[in-house]
Design a protein around this motif. Structure first.
Motif, PDB file in Angstrom:
ATOM      1  N   GLY A  38       0.789  -1.215   0.000  1.00 21.97           N
ATOM      2  CA  GLY A  38       0.000   0.000   0.000  1.00 21.97           C
ATOM      3  C   GLY A  38       0.828   1.274   0.000  1.00 21.97           C
ATOM      4  N   TYR A  39       1.681   1.427   0.982  1.00 20.62           N
ATOM      5  CA  TYR A  39       2.518   2.624   1.064  1.00 20.62           C
ATOM      6  C   TYR A  39       3.355   2.805  -0.206  1.00 20.62           C
ATOM      7  N   GLU A  40       3.902   1.715  -0.701  1.00 19.24           N
ATOM      8  CA  GLU A  40       4.785   1.817  -1.868  1.00 19.24           C
ATOM      9  C   GLU A  40       4.049   2.362  -3.092  1.00 19.24           C
ATOM     10  N   VAL A  41       2.858   1.821  -3.389  1.00 24.75           N
ATOM     11  CA  VAL A  41       2.142   2.304  -4.571  1.00 24.75           C
ATOM     12  C   VAL A  41       1.630   3.731  -4.378  1.00 24.75           C
ATOM     13  N   ILE A  42       1.334   4.108  -3.125  1.00 19.84           N
ATOM     14  CA  ILE A  42       0.925   5.483  -2.856  1.00 19.84           C
ATOM     15  C   ILE A  42       2.062   6.446  -3.183  1.00 19.84           C
ATOM     16  N   VAL A  43       3.243   6.165  -2.654  1.00 20.08           N
ATOM     17  CA  VAL A  43       4.398   7.047  -2.877  1.00 20.08           C
ATOM     18  C   VAL A  43       4.756   7.100  -4.358  1.00 20.08           C
ATOM     19  N   GLU A  91       2.489   0.734  -9.553  1.00 15.85           N
ATOM     20  CA  GLU A  91       1.543   1.710  -9.014  1.00 15.85           C
ATOM     21  C   GLU A  91       0.444   2.110  -9.991  1.00 15.85           C
ATOM     22  N   THR A  92       0.430   1.513 -11.194  1.00 15.58           N
ATOM     23  CA  THR A  92      -0.498   1.955 -12.236  1.00 15.58           C
ATOM     24  C   THR A  92      -1.949   1.909 -11.781  1.00 15.58           C
ATOM     25  N   SER A  93      -2.364   0.799 -11.190  1.00 16.09           N
ATOM     26  CA  SER A  93      -3.755   0.661 -10.782  1.00 16.09           C
ATOM     27  C   SER A  93      -4.116   1.664  -9.697  1.00 16.09           C
ATOM     28  N   PHE A  94      -3.186   1.936  -8.774  1.00 19.31           N
ATOM     29  CA  PHE A  94      -3.484   2.915  -7.728  1.00 19.31           C
ATOM     30  C   PHE A  94      -3.611   4.314  -8.316  1.00 19.31           C
ATOM     31  N   ARG A  95      -2.729   4.649  -9.258  1.00 22.06           N
ATOM     32  CA  ARG A  95      -2.834   5.956  -9.913  1.00 22.06           C
ATOM     33  C   ARG A  95      -4.168   6.081 -10.657  1.00 22.06           C
ATOM     34  N   GLU A  96      -4.547   5.001 -11.348  1.00 23.01           N
ATOM     35  CA  GLU A  96      -5.827   5.015 -12.064  1.00 23.01           C
ATOM     36  C   GLU A  96      -6.992   5.153 -11.086  1.00 23.01           C
ATOM     37  N   SER A 132     -10.391   1.999  -5.379  1.00 21.98           N
ATOM     38  CA  SER A 132      -9.175   1.334  -4.907  1.00 21.98           C
ATOM     39  C   SER A 132      -8.547   0.621  -6.093  1.00 21.98           C
ATOM     40  N   PRO A 133      -7.261   0.235  -5.989  1.00 23.63           N
ATOM     41  CA  PRO A 133      -6.674  -0.580  -7.048  1.00 23.63           C
ATOM     42  C   PRO A 133      -7.328  -1.947  -7.076  1.00 23.63           C
ATOM     43  N   LEU A 184      -7.660  -9.356 -18.132  1.00 17.32           N
ATOM     44  CA  LEU A 184      -7.614  -8.413 -19.251  1.00 17.32           C
ATOM     45  C   LEU A 184      -7.143  -7.025 -18.849  1.00 17.32           C
ATOM     46  N   CYS A 185      -7.409  -6.625 -17.601  1.00 17.25           N
ATOM     47  CA  CYS A 185      -7.222  -5.215 -17.222  1.00 17.25           C
ATOM     48  C   CYS A 185      -6.438  -5.032 -15.930  1.00 17.25           C
ATOM     49  N   PHE A 186      -5.572  -5.976 -15.582  1.00 22.84           N
ATOM     50  CA  PHE A 186      -4.986  -5.970 -14.240  1.00 22.84           C
ATOM     51  C   PHE A 186      -4.269  -4.674 -13.896  1.00 22.84           C
ATOM     52  N   GLU A 187      -3.428  -4.157 -14.756  1.00 22.17           N
ATOM     53  CA  GLU A 187      -2.632  -2.981 -14.415  1.00 22.17           C
ATOM     54  C   GLU A 187      -3.469  -1.715 -14.345  1.00 22.17           C
ATOM     55  N   GLU A 188      -4.523  -1.625 -15.151  1.00 20.84           N
ATOM     56  CA  GLU A 188      -5.291  -0.385 -15.212  1.00 20.84           C
ATOM     57  C   GLU A 188      -6.645  -0.481 -14.514  1.00 20.84           C
ATOM     58  N   GLY A 189      -7.008  -1.652 -14.025  1.00 24.65           N
ATOM     59  CA  GLY A 189      -8.316  -1.833 -13.419  1.00 24.65           C
ATOM     60  C   GLY A 189      -8.471  -1.099 -12.100  1.00 24.65           C
ATOM     61  N   VAL A 190      -9.695  -0.645 -11.850  1.00 24.77           N
ATOM     62  CA  VAL A 190     -10.015   0.085 -10.627  1.00 24.77           C
ATOM     63  C   VAL A 190     -11.269  -0.521 -10.008  1.00 24.77           C
ATOM     64  N   ASN A 191     -11.240  -0.671  -8.693  1.00 21.16           N
ATOM     65  CA  ASN A 191     -12.402  -1.127  -7.943  1.00 21.16           C
ATOM     66  C   ASN A 191     -13.162   0.104  -7.467  1.00 21.16           C
TER      67      ASN A 191
END
Length: 354
Positions: free
Chosen positions: A21-26, A315-320, A298-299, A280-287
């Motif tokens: 969590g912290y890592e993808v946030i930063v 961090e792509t999913s968290f940014r998305e 959330s990612p 199909l959408c793991f890196e860009e998917g958003v919950n």
């Protein structure tokens, strides 16, 4: 202010401190240009955050400590320090302490949105087992937010090209069939339809419904749920003017042509819809949690204990998730403005006698 000019305050809960969590946030906030679109408010610890900043070897990332979310400053990465002496991170381990801290971060972040100090919530992943306590007795974020914010939350996994939701969510597979009902399907489709209009700007949503059984029951040969429950639900919605179609066999549905033909897909249970979505959408998917009074995203991944602390989390999913929360916030504001300015009828006053 025009909805598109608003710069929302984004409350961020840090999730399990022993996960990613912290890592993808930063990493998501390392790009300074991202602060042009929103003001982040992290509910966690600057000490924890500094560990990952140092891991990235980027001294330009600066955290701005504040006492409460209402003191957040634009163009800063604001941090509400919840713990004076935070626990040591134990990467890859599901500890009682990390579960408790995940809950405290979530509780504070959700409250900041409810009381108006922040506008939207983005949550880093939790471990659904070690977060359990007397204060948190829920299968996950979705159900917890339904309790504290009010409403009937709808789990909605989204990208620009594919959006999927579920009739049943976090329940054992053996209980799925008995939880499928015409009423449940109608309720979920109505919620999907409303969210697509209000949150994503789709004027006339087109929704696909999957069957429960293999080959959608093969006309009753492999199960009766399609004939007795799912088809009558679809027909009742279609008769009301909604563009709802199905039931489609899940094993052959997720092709490019089918995905491109619908605005959203409703599955009957968790893995039926989420396995193809995450493949199909793991890196860009958003919950996205729809049907709540406030926006939460959330990612689409979990705590990832196996790579925690190694500096390799994507961090792509968290940014998305952040961008999605901001976009939905703005879409809701636009929708509210458009629907509140409709022409209203006026009561005619009687003409004066001559």
């Amino acid at each position: 202010m025009n909805p598109q000019e608003q710069k929302p305050k984004v409350a961020i809960s840090v999730g399990d401190i022993n996960g990613i969590g912290y890592e993808v946030i930063v990493k998501a906030l390392a790009d300074k240009n991202i602060l042009d679109f929103f003001t982040p408010v992290i509910f966690g610890s600057t000490k924890h955050l500094n560990f990952f900043r140092n891991q990235l070897k980027d001294e330009t990332i600066q955290f701005f400590g504040i006492n409460s979310a209402d003191k957040a400053v634009e163009k800063k990465i604001n941090v509400v320090n919840l713990w004076k002496e935070p626990a040591q991170m134990e990467f890859g381990n599901a500890t009682e302490t990390s579960g408790q801290m995940a809950f405290e971060s979530l509780e504070a972040a959700a409250a900041s949105v409810k009381n108006g100090d922040c506008d939207v919530l983005v949550t880093a992943p939790i471990n659904k087992k070690n977060i359990q306590s007397k204060a948190f007795n829920f299968p996950g974020h979705t159900e917890y937010l339904g309790e504290v914010w009010g409403g009937k939350p709808l789990m909605f996994l989204v990208t620009e090209s594919l959006k999927v939701s579920l009739v049943t969510q976090h329940i054992p597979l053996k209980d799925v069939a008995q939880k499928i009902s015409k009423e449940a399907i109608v309720e979920k489709v109505n919620a999907l339809n409303d969210s697509l209009k209000m949150d994503f700007g789709v004027r006339k949503p087109k929704i696909a419904v999957l069957g429960l059984n293999p080959h959608s029951g093969d006309n009753g040969l492999l199960g009766q749920e399609e004939q007795e429950i799912i088809i009558p639900a679809i027909q009742s919605l279609y008769e009301k003017g909604m563009l709802v179609f199905g039931p489609y066999a899940a094993d052959s549905f997720f092709t490019p042509s089918n995905i491109g033909s619908f605005d959203a897909v409703l599955g009957m249970y968790h893995d039926q819809a989420l396995i193809p979505f995450k493949t199909l959408c793991f890196e860009e998917g958003v919950n996205y949690t729809a049907s709540l009074p406030y926006v939460r995203t959330s990612p689409d991944h979990g705590v990832a204990y196996d790579i925690a602390g190694k500096g390799i989390a994507d961090e792509t999913s968290f940014r998305e998730a952040i961008y999605m929360a901001v976009n939905v916030f703005q879409k809701r504001a636009e929708y509210k403005e458009l629907t509140s300015n409709v022409l209203k009828t006026r009561e005619l006053k009687p003409e004066r006698e001559r």
